[in-house]
Design a protein around this motif. Structure first.
Motif, PDB file in Angstrom:
ATOM      1  N   ASN A 192       0.820  -1.215   0.000  1.00  0.00           N
ATOM      2  CA  ASN A 192       0.000   0.000   0.000  1.00  0.00           C
ATOM      3  C   ASN A 192       0.854   1.266   0.000  1.00  0.00           C
ATOM      4  N   GLY A 193       1.934   1.243  -0.776  1.00  0.00           N
ATOM      5  CA  GLY A 193       2.772   2.419  -0.965  1.00  0.00           C
ATOM      6  C   GLY A 193       3.829   2.644   0.095  1.00  0.00           C
ATOM      7  N   VAL A 194       3.941   1.734   1.089  1.00  0.00           N
ATOM      8  CA  VAL A 194       4.869   1.917   2.200  1.00  0.00           C
ATOM      9  C   VAL A 194       5.814   0.725   2.291  1.00  0.00           C
ATOM     10  N   ALA A 195       7.097   0.998   2.508  1.00  0.00           N
ATOM     11  CA  ALA A 195       8.098  -0.045   2.737  1.00  0.00           C
ATOM     12  C   ALA A 195       8.729   0.159   4.105  1.00  0.00           C
ATOM     13  N   GLU A 196       8.927  -0.922   4.837  1.00  0.00           N
ATOM     14  CA  GLU A 196       9.595  -0.879   6.137  1.00  0.00           C
ATOM     15  C   GLU A 196      11.096  -1.032   5.931  1.00  0.00           C
ATOM     16  N   VAL A 197      11.881  -0.119   6.524  1.00  0.00           N
ATOM     17  CA  VAL A 197      13.334  -0.172   6.411  1.00  0.00           C
ATOM     18  C   VAL A 197      13.930  -0.098   7.818  1.00  0.00           C
ATOM     19  N   LYS A 198      14.619  -1.151   8.227  1.00  0.00           N
ATOM     20  CA  LYS A 198      15.233  -1.202   9.549  1.00  0.00           C
ATOM     21  C   LYS A 198      16.741  -1.030   9.398  1.00  0.00           C
ATOM     22  N   ILE A 199      17.293  -0.073  10.127  1.00  0.00           N
ATOM     23  CA  ILE A 199      18.722   0.225   9.999  1.00  0.00           C
ATOM     24  C   ILE A 199      19.434  -0.071  11.310  1.00  0.00           C
ATOM     25  N   SER A 200      20.748  -0.260  11.226  1.00  0.00           N
ATOM     26  CA  SER A 200      21.521  -0.784  12.357  1.00  0.00           C
ATOM     27  C   SER A 200      22.278   0.304  13.108  1.00  0.00           C
ATOM     28  N   ILE A 201      21.662   1.492  13.249  1.00  0.00           N
ATOM     29  CA  ILE A 201      22.231   2.546  14.085  1.00  0.00           C
ATOM     30  C   ILE A 201      21.120   3.109  14.962  1.00  0.00           C
ATOM     31  N   ASP A 202      21.483   3.892  15.952  1.00  0.00           N
ATOM     32  CA  ASP A 202      20.519   4.580  16.797  1.00  0.00           C
ATOM     33  C   ASP A 202      20.105   5.899  16.159  1.00  0.00           C
ATOM     34  N   ALA A 203      18.888   6.338  16.466  1.00  0.00           N
ATOM     35  CA  ALA A 203      18.488   7.699  16.121  1.00  0.00           C
ATOM     36  C   ALA A 203      19.164   8.684  17.069  1.00  0.00           C
ATOM     37  N   SER A 204      19.183   8.357  18.331  1.00  0.00           N
ATOM     38  CA  SER A 204      19.808   9.220  19.331  1.00  0.00           C
ATOM     39  C   SER A 204      21.303   9.336  19.063  1.00  0.00           C
ATOM     40  N   GLY A 205      21.799  10.557  19.061  1.00  0.00           N
ATOM     41  CA  GLY A 205      23.218  10.792  18.817  1.00  0.00           C
ATOM     42  C   GLY A 205      23.573  10.976  17.364  1.00  0.00           C
ATOM     43  N   ASN A 206      22.617  10.802  16.469  1.00  0.00           N
ATOM     44  CA  ASN A 206      22.853  10.998  15.041  1.00  0.00           C
ATOM     45  C   ASN A 206      21.934  12.092  14.510  1.00  0.00           C
ATOM     46  N   ASP A 207      22.370  12.740  13.429  1.00  0.00           N
ATOM     47  CA  ASP A 207      21.496  13.727  12.812  1.00  0.00           C
ATOM     48  C   ASP A 207      20.645  13.072  11.732  1.00  0.00           C
ATOM     49  N   ASP A 208      19.706  13.825  11.202  1.00  0.00           N
ATOM     50  CA  ASP A 208      18.766  13.274  10.234  1.00  0.00           C
ATOM     51  C   ASP A 208      19.452  12.833   8.948  1.00  0.00           C
ATOM     52  N   THR A 209      20.484  13.559   8.513  1.00  0.00           N
ATOM     53  CA  THR A 209      21.175  13.196   7.277  1.00  0.00           C
ATOM     54  C   THR A 209      21.791  11.809   7.374  1.00  0.00           C
ATOM     55  N   THR A 210      22.415  11.512   8.510  1.00  0.00           N
ATOM     56  CA  THR A 210      23.022  10.203   8.711  1.00  0.00           C
ATOM     57  C   THR A 210      21.965   9.114   8.672  1.00  0.00           C
ATOM     58  N   VAL A 211      20.836   9.330   9.344  1.00  0.00           N
ATOM     59  CA  VAL A 211      19.781   8.321   9.374  1.00  0.00           C
ATOM     60  C   VAL A 211      19.184   8.125   7.983  1.00  0.00           C
ATOM     61  N   VAL A 212      18.973   9.216   7.244  1.00  0.00           N
ATOM     62  CA  VAL A 212      18.441   9.094   5.885  1.00  0.00           C
ATOM     63  C   VAL A 212      19.420   8.333   4.989  1.00  0.00           C
ATOM     64  N   ASN A 213      20.713   8.640   5.084  1.00  0.00           N
ATOM     65  CA  ASN A 213      21.703   7.920   4.280  1.00  0.00           C
ATOM     66  C   ASN A 213      21.735   6.445   4.636  1.00  0.00           C
ATOM     67  N   GLU A 214      21.656   6.118   5.924  1.00  0.00           N
ATOM     68  CA  GLU A 214      21.628   4.715   6.343  1.00  0.00           C
ATOM     69  C   GLU A 214      20.394   4.015   5.778  1.00  0.00           C
ATOM     70  N   ALA A 215      19.256   4.703   5.830  1.00  0.00           N
ATOM     71  CA  ALA A 215      18.036   4.122   5.291  1.00  0.00           C
ATOM     72  C   ALA A 215      18.144   3.917   3.786  1.00  0.00           C
ATOM     73  N   THR A 216      18.775   4.860   3.102  1.00  0.00           N
ATOM     74  CA  THR A 216      18.947   4.755   1.652  1.00  0.00           C
ATOM     75  C   THR A 216      19.835   3.575   1.298  1.00  0.00           C
ATOM     76  N   ILE A 217      20.934   3.413   2.023  1.00  0.00           N
ATOM     77  CA  ILE A 217      21.840   2.283   1.784  1.00  0.00           C
ATOM     78  C   ILE A 217      21.133   0.962   2.061  1.00  0.00           C
ATOM     79  N   THR A 218      20.409   0.890   3.169  1.00  0.00           N
ATOM     80  CA  THR A 218      19.715  -0.341   3.519  1.00  0.00           C
ATOM     81  C   THR A 218      18.633  -0.664   2.501  1.00  0.00           C
ATOM     82  N   ALA A 219      17.888   0.355   2.063  1.00  0.00           N
ATOM     83  CA  ALA A 219      16.861   0.133   1.046  1.00  0.00           C
ATOM     84  C   ALA A 219      17.469  -0.460  -0.218  1.00  0.00           C
TER      85      ALA A 219
END
Length: 530
Positions: A223-250
């Protein structure tokens, strides 16, 4: 505005293998001090929103997917951008089709903690508006194929057609988005009891001409949504890092982000910065902090940036025009039901047969009936106008529209049932000059150096079939005081108005597409549009 493809050619060595790149970015081999030189990247302009209603414009480098082992959509900060270069980037992105070469290249430092930065300090920048720096830049060809195509002059083609949207629900080791994938899908694409959402609201505001449809189902997408689980914490990281991790994992699990017109990242809470949401402008990426992913006014605002729309300001407040969604966003998922102000409605180009252009210096006076988009189907005569553009030599033109507060625009929180007077350059940020009710006027002294005042008056408003405002504009004698008279604009509130809709549009099913939806710009778009 043309398609923006700002390309940087960074001369240097290739990156590490994909496996090692994954290990480095995931922090598995301690390569915090690795330096690399990327050969090609596209400049991405990002418009950030913060919880305190502040805003910030940032520029990032998107490397060509061929230079990062076919990982599409990574984004790195940029360092060393001088004020002059920032001005050039802003201007060239708005103009589009501009390519930039950094002579000598620039290194990128990957340290996994938000410090992935392209440093252009002291580099010589070459701007070339005619060609790409490297014909092998496959990423940018993909972008050109799927992003909106803007014309090469100030005349504007309508933004219409079908746009596919993929939503990534990102989960980190320590945090997850508050709402599940099913709820996110409903909030973006509709379904069940969710009546105000990104898809349906754009369909209504455009009268069926622009549709955002969910990415087709696959083994990874529902239904237009994909679940992406990444192997870092949100806490201590900025949004750019989390988005890049999600992009790599995807990419690693088989999601090809390049095939979708828009990718919405829903990030879990905990990243640094107090941000709400941001988007590339123009572009395909938008990013949301936790529940902000589900709020329709925020979704429309960020996707509006993807479409090339700047903010709607009110005086010194950049988000201050609350008559449409390019002002402040609201923390509500069932509203407010609203569209766009006069300037943005003109820029989107949806109603060319109901747009009119008026040059006071050449013509003198104008009288007419202004309607809102909610009354378009009932306004069959040529005497009705949705948006009137008043031309000025400076290209900061004036735009007028009757902001009828009903139906899919019932939640407009400023200037309801009044005539909006906006100023805007051909594709820039708009400013709300006035909201005019019956008997109100605004005066622009010595209009265009003519020695005469431009006087805009709302004489009456009528409820009928259609509802309209009678407007008279004249170029008269300049008073000796030279002081403009404006109708008062009340202080904006954050409470949406929930008047009952009086008309409805029939929409296609949320999993379908209207057969009458055009796939290209109307051929009868007026040549005076800008």
């Amino acid at each position: 505005m043309k398609l923006s493809k700002l390309i940087i050619s960074l001369l240097g060595s290739p990156l590490l293998s994909q496996a090692k790149l994954f290990r480095n970015l995931h922090g598995h081999d301690g390569a915090a001090k690795n330096l690399r030189t990327i050969k090609h990247c596209m400049i991405e302009r990002i418009e950030y929103k913060y919880e305190n209603k502040a805003h910030e414009t940032k520029f990032r480098c998107i490397p060509d997917s061929q230079d990062v082992n076919d990982v599409y959509g990574l984004s790195f900060g940029m360092k060393g951008l001088s004020p002059d270069l920032l001005d050039v980037l802003n201007s060239e992105i708005d103009e589009g089709d501009t390519f930039i070469e950094i002579i000598g290249g620039a290194p990128v430092k990957f340290n996994h903690l938000g410090g992935e930065v392209v440093d252009v300090s002291g580099r010589t920048i070459k701007i070339d508006k005619n060609k790409m720096s490297d014909n092998k830049a496959g990423l940018h060809r993909n972008l050109a194929d799927s992003m909106l195509q803007f014309p090469s002059t100030h005349r504007k083609l309508a933004i219409t057609g079908l746009r596919t949207v993929l939503v990534l629900r990102v989960t980190t080791l320590d945090s997850s988005v508050a709402i599940n994938a099913t709820t996110i899908s409903r909030r973006v694409f509709g379904g069940f009891d969710d009546n105000v959402n990104l898809r349906d609201q754009f369909l209504k505001c455009s009268h069926g001409q622009l549709s955002f449809e969910m990415a087709p189902d696959t083994a990874l997408i529902s239904n237009g949504v994909a679940e992406v689980k990444i192997s870092i914490d949100a806490s201590g990281n900025d949004d750019t890092t989390v988005v890049n991790e999600a992009t790599i994992t995807a990419s690693s699990i088989g999601l090809n982000l390049a095939v979708y017109d828009h990718v919405m990242y829903c990030l879990p809470p905990g990243t640094s910065g107090g941000w709400i949401a941001y988007a590339s402008m123009p572009g395909r990426k938008s990013v949301y902090n936790d529940n902000w992913c589900s709020y329709v006014s925020v979704q429309m605002h960020e996707i509006g940036h993807n479409l090339g729309l700047h903010h709607s300001s009110h005086g010194s407040i950049e988000y201050g025009d609350q008559s449409g969604v390019m002002g402040f966003g609201y923390g509500q998922h069932e509203g407010p039901s609203m569209c766009f102000n006069a300037a943005k409605t003109w820029q989107l180009g949806w109603f060319p047969n109901k747009y009119n252009t008026y040059n006071p210096v050449e013509i003198g006076s104008w009288k007419g009936k202004l309607i809102g988009p909610t009354d378009l189907l009932e306004a069959e005569g040529s005497e009705y106008t949705v948006v009137l553009k008043i031309e000025r030599k400076s290209e900061i033109n004036l735009f007028l529209m009757y902001n009828r507060q009903e139906d899919f625009n019932s939640g407009t929180t400023e200037g309801g049932n009044k005539v909006l007077v906006n100023s805007q350059s051909y594709n820039g940020m708009s400013d709300l000059e006035a909201t005019l009710g019956p008997g109100d006027e605004i005066v622009f002294p010595d209009f265009e150096g003519s020695g005469k005042d431009l006087i805009i008056q709302v004489r009456q408003t009528f409820d009928g079939t259609p509802d309209y405002a009678n407007v008279a504009i004249s170029l008269g004698q300049m008073p000796s005081s030279g002081t403009p008279t404006k109708a008062p604009i009340p202080v904006p509130t954050n409470s949406p108005i929930t008047s009952s809709p009086t008309r409805t549009l029939t929409l296609p099913p949320s999993n379908g597409f209207p057969t009458t939806l055009p796939t290209s710009a109307p051929v009868n778009t007026p040549t005076t549009l800008s």
